[in-house]
Design a protein around this motif. Structure first.
Motif, short mmCIF file in Angstrom:
data_model
loop_
_atom_site.label_atom_id
_atom_site.label_comp_id
_atom_site.label_asym_id
_atom_site.label_seq_id
_atom_site.Cartn_x
_atom_site.Cartn_y
_atom_site.Cartn_z
N VAL A 1 132.28 42.26 89.16
CA VAL A 1 133.35 42.77 88.30
C VAL A 1 133.75 44.19 88.72
O VAL A 1 134.93 44.51 88.83
N PHE B 1 132.21 44.56 79.60
CA PHE B 1 131.69 43.34 80.22
C PHE B 1 130.19 43.44 80.26
O PHE B 1 129.63 44.47 80.64
N ILE C 1 134.55 41.19 77.13
CA ILE C 1 134.45 39.98 77.96
C ILE C 1 132.99 39.57 78.02
O ILE C 1 132.15 40.28 78.55
N VAL D 1 137.32 37.81 86.07
CA VAL D 1 137.30 38.79 84.99
C VAL D 1 138.49 39.75 85.13
O VAL D 1 139.14 40.11 84.14
#
Length: 306
Positions: A25, A84, A105, A200
Motif C-alpha cells: 500500500v 489501512f 480500509i 487499495v
C-alpha cells in the motif's frame, strides 16, 4: 512522485508498513500521481525496509498497539484522513472512528468457519478478519474493504510440497506438488506484495469506489494450471517476487511437475517443523480444505488493474 509535507494533502496511516500488504500500500501511494502524507506504524522502525520508507518521506511511528495501551492507537491515528491496517482489530476501529478518519480500509477475509458451515473451524485467522469487519460495519466508521487473494507465495515458497516420483537415475522421473485439496479448485491468485497496494490505491482514488466499496484482489485460476505455469517458468507473471527468487518449483527445471491432491495427514506430516507448526499447519489445512469443499466463489474480481 514523492511524499507530500503539505497540510492540504490527505494523511494516510498504514499499520504494519514493513509487512507485505502494508508495504505494498505504501509503495502504491508513493508512486501515485496524487499527493499524500504518509504515516507508517511499526513495532520496529529500525528495520531496513522501514528506513527506506523514511528516506522517501514517510513519517514512521514506533508503536506496539495493545488493548492495554489504547492511547497509543488513538495518538497514532490523530489527524488521519485514511487508515489501512492488517493485524490489529477492534482497537484500531475505535481509534480510527475517534480520529474521524474519512475512510478506513480494512484488510478482510471471509470466515471459513461460516463458509464451510463449521466443517473446517481451524482457519481462525479468517474468522477474526471477518469478525472485525462486522465490528467496523456496526461502528459506523466510513469503511471500505479490501481482500487479498490466494498469495502466490503459498505456491512459490512451498518447497515441502514438491516430491520426486520415480528413480532419479531413470529419465522418466517426475515431480508432484502435493496439497490437501483438488487440483481443479480455482483460487484467486494474487501477488500480494506487489499488487495489493494498487487495489487499495484505487479504492482511495477512484470515484466509483471509496467508502462502501469492496475490492477482492486476484485472478481465478485452478491449482493444476498454477503448477503447470510455474513448472514452465511462466507463473502468471508473478515471478518478480524477490523473496522467492528463484521460485522453488524452478529448481527442477526440465522435469515434469504435476499437481496431486493428498490426504491432510500426509500434507501435515510434510509441513516444515517451524516453531508455530502446531497452530499454523492445521489452520492452513482447513483453509485449503474449505477451498476444495466449497470453492472460492466468495472471491470475485471487481476491479481491472489496467
Amino acid at each position: 512522485m514523492t511524499v507530500s509535507k503539505l497540510a492540504t494533502a490527505p494523511l494516510a496511516v498504514i499499520v504494519g508498513i514493513t509487512g507485505k500488504q502494508g508495504g505494498s500500500v505504501a509503495r502504491a501511494l508513493i508512486a501515485s500521481e496524487r499527493a499524500y502524507r504518509l504515516r507508517g506504524l511499526s513495532r520496529d522502525v529500525t528495520k531496513p525496509v522501514a528506513q527506506e520508507f523514511s528516506k522517501q518521506g514517510v513519517e514512521l511511528v514506533n508503536v506496539t498497539l495493545s488493548v492495554d495501551k489504547p492511547e497509543d492507537a488513538y495518538k497514532a491515528f490523530a489527524g488521519a484522513d485514511i487508515a489501512f491496517e492488517i493485524v490489529v482489530g477492534k482497537l484500531l476501529i475505535d481509534a480510527a472512528k475517534a480520529a474521524n478518519v474519512k475512510m478506513l480500509i480494512w484488510s478482510s477475509l471471509p470466515s471459513h468457519t461460516e463458509i464451510s458451515q463449521g466443517r473446517f473451524p481451524l482457519a481462525q485467522f479468517t474468522d477474526s478478519k471477518a469478525a472485525v469487519e462486522a465490528y467496523a460495519r456496526a461502528s459506523g466508521v466510513p469503511l471500505a474493504v479490501a481482500m487479498a487473494g490466494f498469495w502466490s507465495g503459498n505456491i512459490a515458497g512451498a518447497f515441502y510440497a514438491l516430491k520426486r516420483q520415480g528413480d532419479i537415475a531413470i529419465d522418466g522421473s517426475y515431480y508432484t506438488f502435493e496439497m490437501p485439496f483438488p487440483g481443479t479448485t480455482r483460487v484467486p491468485l494474487s501477488d500480494t506484495a506487489h499488487d495489493f497496494g494498487l487495489y487499495v490505491q484505487a479504492q482511495i482514488e477512484r470515484a466509483e469506489l471509496g467508502v462502501g466499496s469492496e475490492v477482492r484482489a486476484g485472478t481465478m485460476v485452478s491449482m493444476d494450471e498454477i503448477v503447470e505455469e510455474y513448472a514452465r517458468g511462466e507463473c502468471f507473471g508473478l515471478c518478480r517476487m524477490g523473496e522467492y527468487s528463484p521460485p522453488r518449483l524452478f529448481v527442477v527445471s526440465g522435469k515434469t511437475i504435476v499437481y496431486k491432491e493428498v490426504e491432510l495427514d500426509a500434507w501435515l506430516e510434510a509441513f516444515p517443523p517451524i516453531p508455530i507448526k502446531k497452530v499454523l499447519a492445521p489452520a492452513l489445512g482447513d483453509m485449503y480444505r474449505t477451498f476444495g469443499a466449497v470453492g472460492c466463489t466468495h472471491f470475485f474480481i471487481v476491479l481491472n488493474q489496467d
